[in-house]
Design a protein around this motif. Sequence first.
Motif, PDB file in Angstrom:
ATOM      1  N   PHE A  25       0.828  -1.209   0.000  1.00  0.00           N
ATOM      2  CA  PHE A  25       0.000   0.000   0.000  1.00  0.00           C
ATOM      3  C   PHE A  25       0.860   1.255   0.000  1.00  0.00           C
ATOM      4  O   PHE A  25       0.552   2.229  -0.696  1.00  0.00           O
ATOM      5  N   ARG A  26       1.951   1.250   0.769  1.00  0.00           N
ATOM      6  CA  ARG A  26       2.832   2.421   0.778  1.00  0.00           C
ATOM      7  C   ARG A  26       3.420   2.666  -0.608  1.00  0.00           C
ATOM      8  O   ARG A  26       3.530   3.804  -1.062  1.00  0.00           O
ATOM      9  N   THR A  27       3.805   1.592  -1.296  1.00  0.00           N
ATOM     10  CA  THR A  27       4.350   1.726  -2.653  1.00  0.00           C
ATOM     11  C   THR A  27       3.308   2.336  -3.583  1.00  0.00           C
ATOM     12  O   THR A  27       3.600   3.251  -4.366  1.00  0.00           O
ATOM     13  N   LEU A  28       2.085   1.847  -3.493  1.00  0.00           N
ATOM     14  CA  LEU A  28       1.004   2.355  -4.331  1.00  0.00           C
ATOM     15  C   LEU A  28       0.794   3.844  -4.103  1.00  0.00           C
ATOM     16  O   LEU A  28       0.660   4.626  -5.053  1.00  0.00           O
ATOM     17  N   PHE A  55       9.649  -7.845  12.684  1.00  0.00           N
ATOM     18  CA  PHE A  55      10.631  -7.499  11.657  1.00  0.00           C
ATOM     19  C   PHE A  55      10.050  -7.668  10.255  1.00  0.00           C
ATOM     20  O   PHE A  55      10.436  -6.948   9.325  1.00  0.00           O
ATOM     21  N   HIS A  56       9.107  -8.573  10.104  1.00  0.00           N
ATOM     22  CA  HIS A  56       8.403  -8.699   8.824  1.00  0.00           C
ATOM     23  C   HIS A  56       7.572  -7.445   8.551  1.00  0.00           C
ATOM     24  O   HIS A  56       7.523  -6.957   7.414  1.00  0.00           O
ATOM     25  N   MET A  57       6.944  -6.898   9.585  1.00  0.00           N
ATOM     26  CA  MET A  57       6.073  -5.740   9.422  1.00  0.00           C
ATOM     27  C   MET A  57       6.832  -4.457   9.115  1.00  0.00           C
ATOM     28  O   MET A  57       6.269  -3.518   8.547  1.00  0.00           O
ATOM     29  N   ILE A  58       8.111  -4.400   9.498  1.00  0.00           N
ATOM     30  CA  ILE A  58       8.860  -3.159   9.272  1.00  0.00           C
ATOM     31  C   ILE A  58       9.811  -3.280   8.078  1.00  0.00           C
ATOM     32  O   ILE A  58      10.762  -2.500   7.960  1.00  0.00           O
ATOM     33  N   ARG A  59       9.534  -4.222   7.191  1.00  0.00           N
ATOM     34  CA  ARG A  59      10.308  -4.261   5.954  1.00  0.00           C
ATOM     35  C   ARG A  59       9.983  -3.025   5.106  1.00  0.00           C
ATOM     36  O   ARG A  59       8.864  -2.527   5.121  1.00  0.00           O
ATOM     37  N   PHE A  60      10.986  -2.574   4.382  1.00  0.00           N
ATOM     38  CA  PHE A  60      10.787  -1.434   3.494  1.00  0.00           C
ATOM     39  C   PHE A  60      11.219  -1.809   2.086  1.00  0.00           C
ATOM     40  O   PHE A  60      12.056  -2.702   1.894  1.00  0.00           O
ATOM     41  N   GLY A  61      10.655  -1.135   1.115  1.00  0.00           N
ATOM     42  CA  GLY A  61      11.024  -1.364  -0.268  1.00  0.00           C
ATOM     43  C   GLY A  61      12.436  -0.875  -0.542  1.00  0.00           C
ATOM     44  O   GLY A  61      12.983  -0.020   0.166  1.00  0.00           O
ATOM     45  N   GLY A 256     -12.724   2.356 -15.328  1.00  0.00           N
ATOM     46  CA  GLY A 256     -11.608   1.621 -15.905  1.00  0.00           C
ATOM     47  C   GLY A 256     -10.298   1.956 -15.203  1.00  0.00           C
ATOM     48  O   GLY A 256      -9.487   1.065 -14.904  1.00  0.00           O
ATOM     49  N   GLU A 257     -10.083   3.235 -14.938  1.00  0.00           N
ATOM     50  CA  GLU A 257      -8.856   3.655 -14.248  1.00  0.00           C
ATOM     51  C   GLU A 257      -8.842   3.148 -12.808  1.00  0.00           C
ATOM     52  O   GLU A 257      -7.794   2.755 -12.288  1.00  0.00           O
ATOM     53  N   VAL A 258     -10.002   3.145 -12.164  1.00  0.00           N
ATOM     54  CA  VAL A 258     -10.087   2.589 -10.809  1.00  0.00           C
ATOM     55  C   VAL A 258      -9.762   1.094 -10.843  1.00  0.00           C
ATOM     56  O   VAL A 258      -9.037   0.577  -9.992  1.00  0.00           O
ATOM     57  N   GLY A 259     -10.278   0.399 -11.848  1.00  0.00           N
ATOM     58  CA  GLY A 259      -9.978  -1.016 -11.984  1.00  0.00           C
ATOM     59  C   GLY A 259      -8.494  -1.285 -12.169  1.00  0.00           C
ATOM     60  O   GLY A 259      -7.941  -2.231 -11.601  1.00  0.00           O
ATOM     61  N   ASP A 260      -7.837  -0.444 -12.958  1.00  0.00           N
ATOM     62  CA  ASP A 260      -6.390  -0.589 -13.144  1.00  0.00           C
ATOM     63  C   ASP A 260      -5.649  -0.399 -11.819  1.00  0.00           C
ATOM     64  O   ASP A 260      -4.674  -1.101 -11.530  1.00  0.00           O
ATOM     65  N   MET A 261      -6.117   0.557 -11.009  1.00  0.00           N
ATOM     66  CA  MET A 261      -5.500   0.793  -9.714  1.00  0.00           C
ATOM     67  C   MET A 261      -5.735  -0.401  -8.784  1.00  0.00           C
ATOM     68  O   MET A 261      -4.842  -0.799  -8.021  1.00  0.00           O
ATOM     69  N   MET A 262      -6.929  -0.970  -8.845  1.00  0.00           N
ATOM     70  CA  MET A 262      -7.220  -2.151  -8.032  1.00  0.00           C
ATOM     71  C   MET A 262      -6.282  -3.298  -8.387  1.00  0.00           C
ATOM     72  O   MET A 262      -5.752  -3.984  -7.499  1.00  0.00           O
ATOM     73  N   LEU A 263      -6.069  -3.509  -9.670  1.00  0.00           N
ATOM     74  CA  LEU A 263      -5.181  -4.592 -10.100  1.00  0.00           C
ATOM     75  C   LEU A 263      -3.753  -4.332  -9.638  1.00  0.00           C
ATOM     76  O   LEU A 263      -3.080  -5.253  -9.146  1.00  0.00           O
ATOM     77  N   ARG A 264      -3.289  -3.112  -9.772  1.00  0.00           N
ATOM     78  CA  ARG A 264      -1.935  -2.768  -9.321  1.00  0.00           C
ATOM     79  C   ARG A 264      -1.793  -3.026  -7.824  1.00  0.00           C
ATOM     80  O   ARG A 264      -0.796  -3.595  -7.371  1.00  0.00           O
ATOM     81  N   HIS A 265      -2.790  -2.634  -7.058  1.00  0.00           N
ATOM     82  CA  HIS A 265      -2.768  -2.839  -5.607  1.00  0.00           C
ATOM     83  C   HIS A 265      -2.716  -4.331  -5.286  1.00  0.00           C
ATOM     84  O   HIS A 265      -1.908  -4.785  -4.465  1.00  0.00           O
TER      85      HIS A 265
END
Length: 371
Positions: A25-28, A55-61, A256-265
């Motif tokens: 979600f942060r990446t998005l 430590f799994h929860m605080i991983r960063f990209g 359509g754009e919302v759908g694209d965002m959903m897929l990316r998420h």
Amino acid sequence: MKIGTLDVWPPVVLAPMAGITNIGFRTLCREQGGGLFVSEMITSRALVERVPLTFHMIRFGEHETPRSIQLYGVDPVIIGRAARMIHEEDLADHIDLNFGCPVPKVTRRGGGSALPYKRNLLRAILREAVANAGPLPVTMKMRKGIDEDHLTYLDAGRIAAEEGVAAVALHARTARQHYGGTADWDAIARLKEAVPEIPVLGNGDIWSADDALRMVERTGCDGVVVGRGCLGRPWLFRDLALAFDGSAERVRPDLGEVGDMMLRHAELLCEVIGSERYGLADFRKHIGWYLKGFEIGSDARRAFTAVTTLTELRDRLAELDRGQPWPEGVADGPRGKSGERAKVALPHGWLDDPCDMTVPGADAEDATSGG
């Protein structure tokens, strides 16, 4: 906006939300606009005891910067040790302390939004965090208080400024209000007047970029914290960047754009979790937020919640009326948690002495919870 050594522009912070603000979600949100994006809350005790889930929860990209961790704790010594770990082991670039959580399992143990009532204990926690964080800026997020009869935010803000906290954020509701009612933006203005020497960020009822501009104009706050407003609306961060740069342009995606965002998420969640099945199970809670206001139909909505692979999700998205325009008005407004509490769950005798320094029991931080 400057928070310690960090230059933050636009002056926008993604609020940590349990089960929401993971790497995906942060990446998005980062792909949409700038700001400060905070991890899910973790407990200081779980961190110092090196619980694997924490430590799994605080991983960063790989390219995620600055890296922000939100810590929850009630013991000054443990908070200090956690802050030192974060600094010395280079776990993050910024530490935010949680004194705003209103959920009963936290407040009944003296944590979250209950803790600032104990002024001296709050001071001790902040002092240890700042002293052990080295060059990392330490900030805090809080609420107005326990209820209207036990307001703490002005005292807490002054204590924070005195102890070297780099910025304070105020969710302008009490713990009793939970997420109901209307946020008291006037309280944000009063806090800014009380601590002009550090940045004050406002939180509460920011559903659009224009809400953020109104908050800043009305309260004089230095920036905003966005929580529920970006649920199903990650492009809000694009709107916020445009707004704070003076542009009147706003994002109004069609279906359509919302759908694209959903897929990316969904793809990001599957990548982070390492499984399409579990990634899509995690994505289900977001579906209603994304589709709010659009004419979809109950059968189609149910079909989305049943998908178990990305291929199935793509197929369901392909069935949508991609040209359906953004449903002005209907799509805006509250999403996520709402409603008030009849009372706030507190430890026995918690309100007897605001100067009491007794540290809540070890069970106030469940070391096995991961946060």
